[in-house]
Design a protein around this motif. Structure first.
Motif, PDB file in Angstrom:
ATOM      1  N   TRP A 194      43.263  45.064 -26.241  1.00 20.75           N
ATOM      2  CA  TRP A 194      43.436  46.467 -25.846  1.00 20.75           C
ATOM      3  C   TRP A 194      44.507  46.596 -24.770  1.00 20.75           C
ATOM      4  O   TRP A 194      44.747  45.681 -23.978  1.00 20.75           O
ATOM      5  CB  TRP A 194      42.133  47.046 -25.302  1.00 20.75           C
ATOM      6  CG  TRP A 194      41.103  47.340 -26.358  1.00 20.75           C
ATOM      7  CD1 TRP A 194      39.905  46.738 -26.540  1.00 20.75           C
ATOM      8  CD2 TRP A 194      41.198  48.344 -27.372  1.00 20.75           C
ATOM      9  NE1 TRP A 194      39.221  47.261 -27.598  1.00 20.75           N
ATOM     10  CE2 TRP A 194      40.000  48.273 -28.134  1.00 20.75           C
ATOM     11  CE3 TRP A 194      42.156  49.281 -27.731  1.00 20.75           C
ATOM     12  CZ2 TRP A 194      39.755  49.114 -29.203  1.00 20.75           C
ATOM     13  CZ3 TRP A 194      41.902  50.121 -28.797  1.00 20.75           C
ATOM     14  CH2 TRP A 194      40.715  50.042 -29.527  1.00 20.75           C
ATOM     15  N   GLY A 195      45.136  47.783 -24.738  1.00 19.73           N
ATOM     16  CA  GLY A 195      46.129  48.080 -23.721  1.00 19.73           C
ATOM     17  C   GLY A 195      47.545  47.967 -24.248  1.00 19.73           C
ATOM     18  O   GLY A 195      47.769  47.741 -25.441  1.00 19.73           O
ATOM     19  N   ASP A 196      48.503  48.111 -23.334  1.00 22.18           N
ATOM     20  CA  ASP A 196      49.903  48.024 -23.719  1.00 22.18           C
ATOM     21  C   ASP A 196      50.573  46.957 -22.865  1.00 22.18           C
ATOM     22  O   ASP A 196      50.302  46.830 -21.652  1.00 22.18           O
ATOM     23  CB  ASP A 196      50.598  49.371 -23.529  1.00 22.18           C
ATOM     24  CG  ASP A 196      51.929  49.434 -24.252  1.00 22.18           C
ATOM     25  OD1 ASP A 196      52.195  48.534 -25.074  1.00 22.18           O
ATOM     26  OD2 ASP A 196      52.691  50.395 -24.011  1.00 22.18           O
ATOM     27  N   SER A 197      51.434  46.201 -23.492  1.00 24.12           N
ATOM     28  CA  SER A 197      52.071  45.075 -22.810  1.00 24.12           C
ATOM     29  C   SER A 197      53.125  45.551 -21.823  1.00 24.12           C
ATOM     30  O   SER A 197      53.883  46.494 -22.119  1.00 24.12           O
ATOM     31  CB  SER A 197      52.716  44.154 -23.845  1.00 24.12           C
ATOM     32  OG  SER A 197      53.525  43.189 -23.212  1.00 24.12           O
ATOM     33  N   HIS A 214      46.037  52.467 -26.857  1.00 24.38           N
ATOM     34  CA  HIS A 214      47.017  51.390 -27.047  1.00 24.38           C
ATOM     35  C   HIS A 214      46.284  50.127 -27.459  1.00 24.38           C
ATOM     36  O   HIS A 214      45.229  49.782 -26.897  1.00 24.38           O
ATOM     37  CB  HIS A 214      47.825  51.123 -25.767  1.00 24.38           C
ATOM     38  CG  HIS A 214      48.627  52.297 -25.306  1.00 24.38           C
ATOM     39  ND1 HIS A 214      48.108  53.281 -24.493  1.00 24.38           N
ATOM     40  CD2 HIS A 214      49.931  52.644 -25.555  1.00 24.38           C
ATOM     41  CE1 HIS A 214      49.039  54.189 -24.251  1.00 24.38           C
ATOM     42  NE2 HIS A 214      50.157  53.831 -24.877  1.00 24.38           N
ATOM     43  N   ALA A 215      46.869  49.420 -28.421  1.00 24.05           N
ATOM     44  CA  ALA A 215      46.308  48.135 -28.848  1.00 24.05           C
ATOM     45  C   ALA A 215      47.422  47.273 -29.407  1.00 24.05           C
ATOM     46  O   ALA A 215      48.439  47.789 -29.903  1.00 24.05           O
ATOM     47  CB  ALA A 215      45.212  48.347 -29.894  1.00 24.05           C
ATOM     48  N   ASP A 230      55.719  55.916 -21.296  1.00 22.80           N
ATOM     49  CA  ASP A 230      54.314  55.600 -21.036  1.00 22.80           C
ATOM     50  C   ASP A 230      53.617  54.980 -22.227  1.00 22.80           C
ATOM     51  O   ASP A 230      52.402  54.776 -22.219  1.00 22.80           O
ATOM     52  CB  ASP A 230      53.568  56.857 -20.593  1.00 22.80           C
ATOM     53  CG  ASP A 230      53.556  57.933 -21.681  1.00 22.80           C
ATOM     54  OD1 ASP A 230      54.229  57.749 -22.724  1.00 22.80           O
ATOM     55  OD2 ASP A 230      52.875  58.966 -21.493  1.00 22.80           O
ATOM     56  N   GLY A 231      54.375  54.686 -23.306  1.00 27.66           N
ATOM     57  CA  GLY A 231      53.799  54.045 -24.477  1.00 27.66           C
ATOM     58  C   GLY A 231      53.214  54.993 -25.503  1.00 27.66           C
ATOM     59  O   GLY A 231      52.685  54.534 -26.519  1.00 27.66           O
ATOM     60  N   VAL A 251      50.708  49.097 -31.119  1.00 25.89           N
ATOM     61  CA  VAL A 251      50.228  50.305 -31.788  1.00 25.89           C
ATOM     62  C   VAL A 251      49.778  51.327 -30.758  1.00 25.89           C
ATOM     63  O   VAL A 251      49.111  50.982 -29.768  1.00 25.89           O
ATOM     64  CB  VAL A 251      49.047  49.982 -32.749  1.00 25.89           C
ATOM     65  CG1 VAL A 251      48.551  51.268 -33.413  1.00 25.89           C
ATOM     66  CG2 VAL A 251      49.479  48.973 -33.792  1.00 25.89           C
ATOM     67  N   TYR A 252      50.154  52.591 -31.025  1.00 27.59           N
ATOM     68  CA  TYR A 252      49.636  53.713 -30.237  1.00 27.59           C
ATOM     69  C   TYR A 252      49.010  54.713 -31.194  1.00 27.59           C
ATOM     70  O   TYR A 252      49.565  55.022 -32.249  1.00 27.59           O
ATOM     71  CB  TYR A 252      50.757  54.409 -29.458  1.00 27.59           C
ATOM     72  CG  TYR A 252      50.318  55.741 -28.882  1.00 27.59           C
ATOM     73  CD1 TYR A 252      49.594  55.800 -27.696  1.00 27.59           C
ATOM     74  CD2 TYR A 252      50.594  56.944 -29.550  1.00 27.59           C
ATOM     75  CE1 TYR A 252      49.172  57.018 -27.185  1.00 27.59           C
ATOM     76  CE2 TYR A 252      50.179  58.160 -29.037  1.00 27.59           C
ATOM     77  CZ  TYR A 252      49.468  58.194 -27.855  1.00 27.59           C
ATOM     78  OH  TYR A 252      49.035  59.399 -27.351  1.00 27.59           O
ATOM     79  N   SER A 253      47.827  55.254 -30.812  1.00 26.49           N
ATOM     80  CA  SER A 253      47.160  56.242 -31.655  1.00 26.49           C
ATOM     81  C   SER A 253      46.239  57.109 -30.808  1.00 26.49           C
ATOM     82  O   SER A 253      45.413  56.595 -30.041  1.00 26.49           O
ATOM     83  CB  SER A 253      46.344  55.560 -32.762  1.00 26.49           C
ATOM     84  OG  SER A 253      45.602  56.512 -33.487  1.00 26.49           O
TER      85      SER A 253
END
Length: 582
Positions: free
Chosen positions: A42-45, A81-82, A125-126, A153-155
């Protein structure tokens, strides 16, 4: 060169490559499902100074967790974010690509820290807007084997991650794969659109317009939805968001079409409820697509809201019409059954889309095909029934025509016997005179021409009958009629009114002329002797009443009454005389 032109050119290349593959034989490596070895976090790099995502580096391996398929990891808790990753397998590939059925919602693909594919655009911000649900072809380098592939991935949708299926295959094989899985949908879509066109045309000219209009709308909605959702549509026009708007429009319009038809069929049972449901869906269609087109909301979020609304609406509709289903005729039941099949498949597809059922290609087009076949079958049955009815109708019409012809012949014969001629005297009868008077009166008024009318009555005719008998009376009537007919000119018309009364119509004559000619007739009769069986019937005299237009009246039709009054005056004045109305 535009993006669409480049894509169509690429599609043509793929087509030629696919045909070449079919001619040359199978590819060196069979397509391989990537359904094992996935990991997520989970999250964004964070990104390094050179733009490389830190999570693609080997020293960031501790937070990754295994997952069966790169979609909807556990414990989402509203996160948007994942990241997902997999180590690509070995194989003999000539032109390898990675095929992904769909992605929720936008993504970037990295191989060895280098971005090789992007779907959508990411803000600092992703986050990013929804850009459609296309299938994806990710080109891979020749040395991909054993390397790690990462998906960012963003959703903000109900699902997050890759969706459906992920395959490693040859580029040419992918094109054939898409066409094979889209062929049935394309055929069914074309059939539905053709039915929509025909039903729409019938709705303009046939009596049962409401039914045809609802069927046309349902066929149009189903055809557009299936065409927009089939993967081959992306080869026609590479505009994923456009196709998703069309798919949404078709999908959202289905309950409107069903409601229109049910409201008509159940007009005497809960029509307001049914009307409220389809009008509510129509309002949602307009508002949802309008808001998405304006950029106020992402189109993606309108689908789950509609799914819930559809389930509730169909449940209410079913509860409302269930007690009256037996009242439907076979045609209505067949159409409703096809709706039910389509609705059941849509429900299954909905459950798969929301992860409540394992992923699989739900053949929604079968429901549309059932609807199309039901309409075609009903149409063929109706055509055969119409032909039988027309045959029976033609036979009935032939019998009816024959019967009417016989009746007409009988009527003609009756009219011939009921002629305009008095059978005793040979003069025109009262019926003829009445029609002629109307005609001559109209002509006299139109041309401002005079018109005179004389009524003759045989004096003491009853005494002749009493003394000599009715045959002698008939001889006198015939004799007076003959004298009248020979005395007046061709333009004058002599008729027997009835009994011993006769009338003469003199077009163009005034009262004085009519009196002169009437008295001339009376003089002629005074010198005429009538015989019956060698018996002289004695002198026969007549009395005459005269009236003229426009001397005596402004309405020519009133001449009969005025002349009759003058005749009465002649009788009272001693008979055997002519009197003009005064």
């Amino acid at each position: 060169m535009s993006r669409v032109t480049r894509w169509l050119g690429g599609a043509l290349v793929l087509l030629l490559a696919g045909l070449g593959t079919l001619a040359a034989g199978p590819a060196q490596a069979e397509p391989r499902d990537l359904d094992q070895g996935w990991e997520y976090r989970w999250g964004d790099s964070p990104f390094l100074a050179d733009g490389t995502p830190a999570w693609t580096m080997p020293d960031h391996d501790t937070a990754w967790r295994p997952i069966a398929f790169p979609s909807n990891p556990p414990n989402r808790n509203g996160r948007r974010h994942a990241w997902f990753r997999i180590t690509l397998p070995d194989g003999e590939w000539r032109d390898p690509v990675l095929y992904v059925y769909s992605i929720d919602l936008i993504a970037e693909t990295y191989l060895g820290g280098e971005r090789i594919y992007r779907h959508g655009s990411f803000a600092p911000d992703g986050s990013g807007p929804f850009v459609g649900w296309p299938w994806h072809m990710i080109e891979l380098p020749e040395d991909f084997a054993g390397r790690t592939l990462h998906f960012r991935v963003y959703s903000d949708y109900t699902d997050i991650g890759l969706w459906g299926e992920v395959k490693l295959m040859e580029r040419a094989e992918l094109f054939g794969f898409i066409l094979r899985h889209s062929a049935a949908d394309l055929v069914v879509s074309a059939l539905c659109l053709l039915l929509a066109l025909l039903a729409g045309a019938f709705s303009l000219f046939q009596a049962n317009r409401r039914n045809f209009a609802a069927i046309a709308l349902f066929a149009l909605a189903a055809g557009v939805m299936i065409l927009a959702e089939t993967q081959a549509s992306q080869l026609l026009i590479n505009a994923p968001l456009l196709w998703d708007f069309l798919a949404a429009g078709g999908y959202f319009a289905l309950p409107v079409a069903i409601g229109l038809l049910l409201e008509h069929w159940f007009a005497d049972h809960r029509p307001r409820l049914i009307r409220g449901i389809w009008q509510g869906h129509l309002g949602y269609l307009v508002l949802a697509l309008g808001a998405a087109a304006a950029g106020w909301v992402n189109l993606s979020i309108t689908f789950p809201v509609f799914d819930g609304l559809l389930v509730v609406s169909l449940t209410i509709l079913l509860a409302a019409i269930a007690p009256r289903l037996r009242r439907l005729d076979p045609v209505q039941r067949a159409i409703l059954a096809s709706y039910a099949i389509f609705g059941a498949l849509l429900l299954v597809d909905m459950l798969v889309a929301h992860g409540l059922l394992p992923w699989g290609r739900v053949p929604v087009s079968i429901g549309a095909l059932a609807f199309a076949l039901a309409i075609v079958g009903i149409s063929l049955h109706a055509y055969a029934r119409t032909q039988r009815d027309l045959k029976r109708l033609n036979q009935h019409l032939e019998q009816e025509v024959a019967q009417r012809t016989r009746q007409l012949q009988t009527l003609v014969e009756r009219l011939e016997t009921y002629s305009y001629t008095d059978p005793l005297t040979g003069l025109h009868n009262r019926r003829y005179f009445d029609e002629l008077l109307v005609h001559e009166a109209t002509r006299a008024q139109r041309e401002d021409a005079p018109l005179a009318l004389l009524i003759f009555d045989i004096d003491h005719f009853k005494a002749i009958n009493d003394r000599h008998g009715h045959e002698a009376g008939d001889r006198v009537l015939a004799g007076v009629a003959g004298t009248l007919a020979s005395h007046f000119r061709d333009a004058d018309v002599v008729c027997r009114l009835g009994g011993e009364e006769f009338v003469v119509l003199l077009p163009g004559a005034d009262a004085a002329n009519a009196r002169s000619r009437g008295e001339s007739l009376m003089n002629t009769l005074g010198g005429t002797v009538f015989w019956h069986h060698d018996r002289m019937l004695g002198p026969v005299t007549v009395s005459c009443g005269i009236a003229a237009y426009p001397e005596h009246v402004q309405e020519p039709l009133a001449l009969v009454g005025l002349a009759d009054q003058a005749l009465y005056a002649a009788k009272q004045g001693g008979r055997n005389r002519a009197e003009v109305y005064a």
